[in-house]
Write a protein that holds these residues in place. Structure first.
Motif, short mmCIF file in Angstrom:
data_model
loop_
_atom_site.label_atom_id
_atom_site.label_comp_id
_atom_site.label_asym_id
_atom_site.label_seq_id
_atom_site.Cartn_x
_atom_site.Cartn_y
_atom_site.Cartn_z
N PHE B 18 0.77 -1.24 0.00
CA PHE B 18 0.00 0.00 0.00
C PHE B 18 0.81 1.30 0.00
CE2 PHE B 18 -3.64 -2.56 -0.04
CZ PHE B 18 -4.56 -1.77 -0.69
N LEU B 21 1.18 2.05 -3.60
CA LEU B 21 -0.07 2.43 -4.26
C LEU B 21 -0.56 3.79 -3.76
CD1 LEU B 21 -2.00 -0.97 -4.24
CD2 LEU B 21 -0.73 0.07 -6.12
N ASN B 22 -0.40 4.01 -2.47
CA ASN B 22 -0.87 5.28 -1.91
C ASN B 22 -0.15 6.47 -2.53
OD1 ASN B 22 -2.89 4.52 -0.20
ND2 ASN B 22 -1.54 4.15 1.56
N ASP B 25 -1.71 7.07 -5.73
CA ASP B 25 -3.10 7.51 -5.50
C ASP B 25 -3.13 8.98 -5.10
OD1 ASP B 25 -5.83 7.21 -5.30
OD2 ASP B 25 -5.74 6.58 -3.21
N ASP B 26 -2.24 9.36 -4.21
CA ASP B 26 -2.18 10.76 -3.80
C ASP B 26 -1.79 11.68 -4.96
OD1 ASP B 26 -2.93 10.07 -1.28
OD2 ASP B 26 -0.90 10.03 -0.44
N LEU B 28 -2.45 11.05 -8.04
CA LEU B 28 -3.64 11.09 -8.90
C LEU B 28 -4.64 12.14 -8.40
CD1 LEU B 28 -4.95 9.51 -11.31
CD2 LEU B 28 -6.17 8.18 -9.60
N LEU B 29 -4.82 12.15 -7.07
CA LEU B 29 -5.77 13.12 -6.50
C LEU B 29 -5.29 14.55 -6.74
CD1 LEU B 29 -8.40 13.25 -4.78
CD2 LEU B 29 -6.90 13.63 -2.82
N ALA B 30 -3.99 14.75 -6.55
CA ALA B 30 -3.43 16.09 -6.75
C ALA B 30 -3.63 16.53 -8.19
CB ALA B 30 -1.95 16.08 -6.37
N MET B 32 -5.89 15.46 -10.27
CA MET B 32 -7.31 15.68 -10.53
C MET B 32 -7.73 17.05 -10.02
SD MET B 32 -10.57 13.62 -9.14
CE MET B 32 -10.77 14.78 -7.83
N GLU B 33 -7.30 17.36 -8.81
CA GLU B 33 -7.68 18.64 -8.22
C GLU B 33 -7.02 19.80 -8.95
OE1 GLU B 33 -6.81 17.90 -4.12
OE2 GLU B 33 -8.83 17.17 -3.70
N LEU B 47 -1.26 3.51 -11.80
CA LEU B 47 -1.89 2.98 -10.58
C LEU B 47 -2.63 1.68 -10.89
CD1 LEU B 47 -2.58 3.26 -7.60
CD2 LEU B 47 -4.39 4.87 -8.21
N LEU B 68 -11.33 -0.47 -1.24
CA LEU B 68 -10.89 0.67 -2.05
C LEU B 68 -11.45 0.49 -3.46
CD1 LEU B 68 -7.19 0.77 -0.86
CD2 LEU B 68 -9.01 2.36 -0.22
N ILE B 69 -11.71 1.63 -4.10
CA ILE B 69 -12.30 1.56 -5.44
C ILE B 69 -11.54 2.49 -6.37
CG2 ILE B 69 -14.40 2.00 -6.78
CD1 ILE B 69 -15.98 1.19 -4.27
N LEU B 70 -11.26 2.00 -7.57
CA LEU B 70 -10.55 2.81 -8.56
C LEU B 70 -11.43 3.03 -9.78
CD1 LEU B 70 -6.94 1.35 -8.41
CD2 LEU B 70 -7.56 3.78 -8.38
N PRO B 71 -11.31 4.20 -10.40
CA PRO B 71 -12.08 4.44 -11.61
C PRO B 71 -11.62 3.51 -12.73
CG PRO B 71 -11.08 6.47 -10.79
CD PRO B 71 -10.49 5.34 -10.00
#
Lengths: 264, 92
Positions: B18, B21-22, B25-26, B28-30, B32-33, B47, B68-71
């Protein structure tokens, strides 16, 4: 900081929670469970009333027998005064057999009285449990309503369910369910121990005396229950309280799960 | 932990993976935002690849809730942003 994976998972769970909550309002479940407990309590009380009725019937029979016995004694005395010793002997021997019946019935009456006291005690204890459940139920309902209101506020601000509110709802639901199950199990234990559940099945087909005799032969269970109650009384009210409040503690594990996917 | 890739199914990934992956994932969030469409596509691909590589697929008839869920791989930035706001994934 929570990543995309976690946030999507949260939203899924939040939505699933909502779907569940719509399907089954825990407050209704609690009320239903309370209703069921009241019905069980009613059954125990009916059991007490049945025993009391039988006891009264025995008392009437005893009075009658004692009246007959006194009459026979009187007759014997009169027969003797008239010089009819044979008649007096007959009257006295009939009286002797009546006296035997009287003493048998007296023993039964005593046992029945003891049984009635035990059942009354069981009913009182169940009543206390049901009362405690009602209090707990109202607290849980109020908490649930507050949590729901919080969720609605959070939703109207952010457009999505706040993660914590939904986790809170999930805990609440689990707690409600546990409390309900424990209360139900407790009530049923109580009824089985007091013999009231057996009564219900027996009363339809058997006469009262037979039902009483059956109940008496099952007296050891009642004795055990009485022992247990005495021990519990000696141990203070803590033990009793635990049966209802175990729900809150038992769910201490629940909130752990979501934290497992928290990120540092 | 069980991870669902939307449109693909579930994989079980050992907790020891993890941190890796985290990190993605983080990122990815950055992205996206921040509205970084190219970065988002690249990181999402990485990812998903990492999850597929590190995880064991669950059988199709398994009934396990995903933690956990991924698009889906072809999900766009706007689409994902949409899923994370509004009414979420299940309407109502």
């Amino acid at each position: 900081m929570s990543g995309v994976m976690k946030r999507m998972g949260m939203i899924f769970r939040a939505k699933a929670n909502k779907a569940l909550d719509r399907a089954e309002d825990p407050r209704e479940t609690l009320d239903y469970s309370y209703q069921k407990q009241l019905e069980l309590l009613q059954k125990v009380r009916r059991g007490v009333a049945d025993v009391a009725t039988s006891r009264k019937r025995l008392e009437l029979q005893l009075n009658q027998l004692q009246g007959q016995s006194a009459k026979l004694e009187d007759q014997g005395r009169k027969a003797l005064a008239l010089g009819r010793e044979d008649l007096a002997r007959e009257a006295l021997s009939r009286r002797a057999s009546l006296q035997q019946q009287v003493s048998d019935l007296e023993v039964q009456h005593q046992t029945l009285q003891g049984e009635e006291e035990k059942l009354t005690l069981a009913a009182q204890r169940l009543q206390a449990k049901v009362d405690a459940f009602r209090t707990k139920k109202e607290t849980i309902k109020a908490t649930y309503t507050a949590a729901q209101a919080q969720t609605r506020i959070a939703e109207s601000f952010s457009g999505i369910s706040e993660e914590m509110s939904d986790v809170g709802l999930a805990i609440q639901r689990a707690e409600d369910k546990t409390a309900q199950l424990q209360a139900r199990a407790g009530a049923i234990d109580e009824l089985l121990a007091s013999g009231a559940l057996d009564d219900q099945s027996g009363l339809g087909s058997k006469d009262d005396i037979q039902a009483e005799l059956d109940r008496l032969s099952g007296g050891t269970d009642v004795e055990l229950e009485l022992q247990r109650m005495k021990a519990e009384l000696a141990g203070g009210p803590a033990a009793q309280q635990q049966a209802i409040e175990g729900g809150a503690q038992g769910n201490g594990q629940q909130p752990q799960a979501p934290h497992r996917f928290d990120k540092q | 932990m069980i991870v669902r890739i939307m449109g693909e199914g579930q994989v079980e990934v050992a907790d020891s993976h993890f941190p890796e992956l985290n990190k993605l994932d983080d990122e990815l969030l950055a992205e996206m935002e921040g509205g970084d469409e190219d970065g988002f596509r690249r990181t999402l691909g990485a990812l998903l690849d990492a999850v597929r590589r590190l995880g064991t697929p669950l059988p199709d008839d398994a009934l396990e809730p995903s933690e956990l869920i991924l698009p889906a791989a072809d999900a766009g930035l706007d689409e994902v942003r949409e899923m994370l706001s509004d009414d979420g994934l299940i309407p109502g």
